[in-house]
Design a protein around this motif. Sequence first.
Motif, PDB file in Angstrom:
ATOM      1  N   MET A  85     105.637 101.396   1.158  1.00 46.41           N
ATOM      2  CA  MET A  85     106.412 100.680   2.131  1.00 46.41           C
ATOM      3  C   MET A  85     105.738  99.343   2.424  1.00 46.41           C
ATOM      4  O   MET A  85     104.543  99.273   2.649  1.00 46.41           O
ATOM      5  N   SER A  86     106.505  98.296   2.404  1.00 46.51           N
ATOM      6  CA  SER A  86     106.002  96.971   2.732  1.00 46.51           C
ATOM      7  C   SER A  86     105.548  96.943   4.183  1.00 46.51           C
ATOM      8  O   SER A  86     106.111  97.636   5.028  1.00 46.51           O
ATOM      9  N   SER A  87     104.530  96.121   4.457  1.00 44.44           N
ATOM     10  CA  SER A  87     104.063  96.013   5.839  1.00 44.44           C
ATOM     11  C   SER A  87     103.412  94.657   6.066  1.00 44.44           C
ATOM     12  O   SER A  87     103.035  93.973   5.121  1.00 44.44           O
TER      13      SER A  87
ATOM     14  N   SER B 249     100.332  93.213   8.614  1.00 42.96           N
ATOM     15  CA  SER B 249      99.295  93.424   9.622  1.00 42.96           C
ATOM     16  C   SER B 249      98.796  92.054  10.044  1.00 42.96           C
ATOM     17  O   SER B 249      98.418  91.238   9.201  1.00 42.96           O
TER      18      SER B 249
ATOM     19  N   VAL C 131     101.125  95.692  13.646  1.00 38.25           N
ATOM     20  CA  VAL C 131     101.505  96.114  12.297  1.00 38.25           C
ATOM     21  C   VAL C 131     103.016  96.294  12.300  1.00 38.25           C
ATOM     22  O   VAL C 131     103.562  96.999  13.149  1.00 38.25           O
TER      23      VAL C 131
ATOM     24  N   THR D 100     106.597  97.124   9.927  1.00 40.52           N
ATOM     25  CA  THR D 100     107.040  97.764   8.692  1.00 40.52           C
ATOM     26  C   THR D 100     108.529  97.561   8.400  1.00 40.52           C
ATOM     27  O   THR D 100     108.990  97.945   7.333  1.00 40.52           O
ATOM     28  N   HIS D 101     109.284  96.977   9.304  1.00 42.32           N
ATOM     29  CA  HIS D 101     110.709  96.736   9.075  1.00 42.32           C
ATOM     30  C   HIS D 101     110.894  95.349   8.462  1.00 42.32           C
ATOM     31  O   HIS D 101     110.309  94.368   8.949  1.00 42.32           O
TER      32      HIS D 101
ATOM     33  N   ILE E 130     109.154  91.767   9.681  1.00 36.22           N
ATOM     34  CA  ILE E 130     108.207  91.066   8.813  1.00 36.22           C
ATOM     35  C   ILE E 130     108.735  89.671   8.511  1.00 36.22           C
ATOM     36  O   ILE E 130     108.016  88.672   8.662  1.00 36.22           O
TER      37      ILE E 130
ATOM     38  N   ARG F  73     102.355  96.715  -6.744  1.00 36.60           N
ATOM     39  CA  ARG F  73     102.158  96.236  -5.378  1.00 36.60           C
ATOM     40  C   ARG F  73     100.911  95.375  -5.298  1.00 36.60           C
ATOM     41  O   ARG F  73     100.085  95.359  -6.207  1.00 36.60           O
TER      42      ARG F  73
ATOM     43  N   GLU G 112     105.535  95.213  -2.135  1.00 35.05           N
ATOM     44  CA  GLU G 112     105.804  96.264  -3.092  1.00 35.05           C
ATOM     45  C   GLU G 112     107.051  95.905  -3.901  1.00 35.05           C
ATOM     46  O   GLU G 112     107.599  94.813  -3.738  1.00 35.05           O
TER      47      GLU G 112
ATOM     48  N   ASP H 126     110.002  93.100  -3.327  1.00 35.45           N
ATOM     49  CA  ASP H 126     109.658  92.129  -2.286  1.00 35.45           C
ATOM     50  C   ASP H 126     109.502  90.739  -2.875  1.00 35.45           C
ATOM     51  O   ASP H 126     108.999  90.564  -3.983  1.00 35.45           O
TER      52      ASP H 126
END
Length: 182
Positions: free
Chosen positions: A1-3, A5, A18, A20-21, A25, A112, A129, A132
């Motif tokens: 899952m893309s994230s 931070s 952080v 994750t949506h 992002i 990734r 990932e 993206d």
Amino acid sequence: MSSLSVYHVSSAEMPNKVLTHLEDIASTLAEHGVTFDRWQAETPIAPGATEEALIGAYRTQIDRLMTERGYLTVDVVSAGRDPSQRAERHAGPLEERQYAEDEVRFFFAAGRGLFSLHIGDFVYAVLCERNDLIGLPAGTRHWFDGGENPYFVALRLCKGGQGAEATLTGDDIASQFPRLED
């Protein structure tokens, strides 16, 4: 899952937030002129596909971006899991760098990687990932970490000229922040 931070440069051990949506992002990075999006291939991509087949699978989206932003070239950048090349690939990209022109990387047709952007007093660590896309404005200080066992296939778009060459900043900030864990 893309994230994503987000760290203050003085606290590399703990991110401030952080995300994750995709929308969160994308909107956070857009505040700094960074593009984050997700693309789907128009045609299936077979394992071991040629560069031409990879580019062809995203041709409509690539052409649109090239027209909108004036990019002249598209190529494929990849790293496999060959242990003999691991140390060389792992060491070099962790130096902070910047480009004189915009840089778009479609991460990823496969695999990734962790793109860390040093913007002002913050580091934005973007785990990219499959599917993206990340686009960095000219001058964005950043480094890329493929992990100890890098594996990725990415498309890169650029304008071509001298601005396509990276300039190392000489800052050792990349060594202070978390790495991509395999």
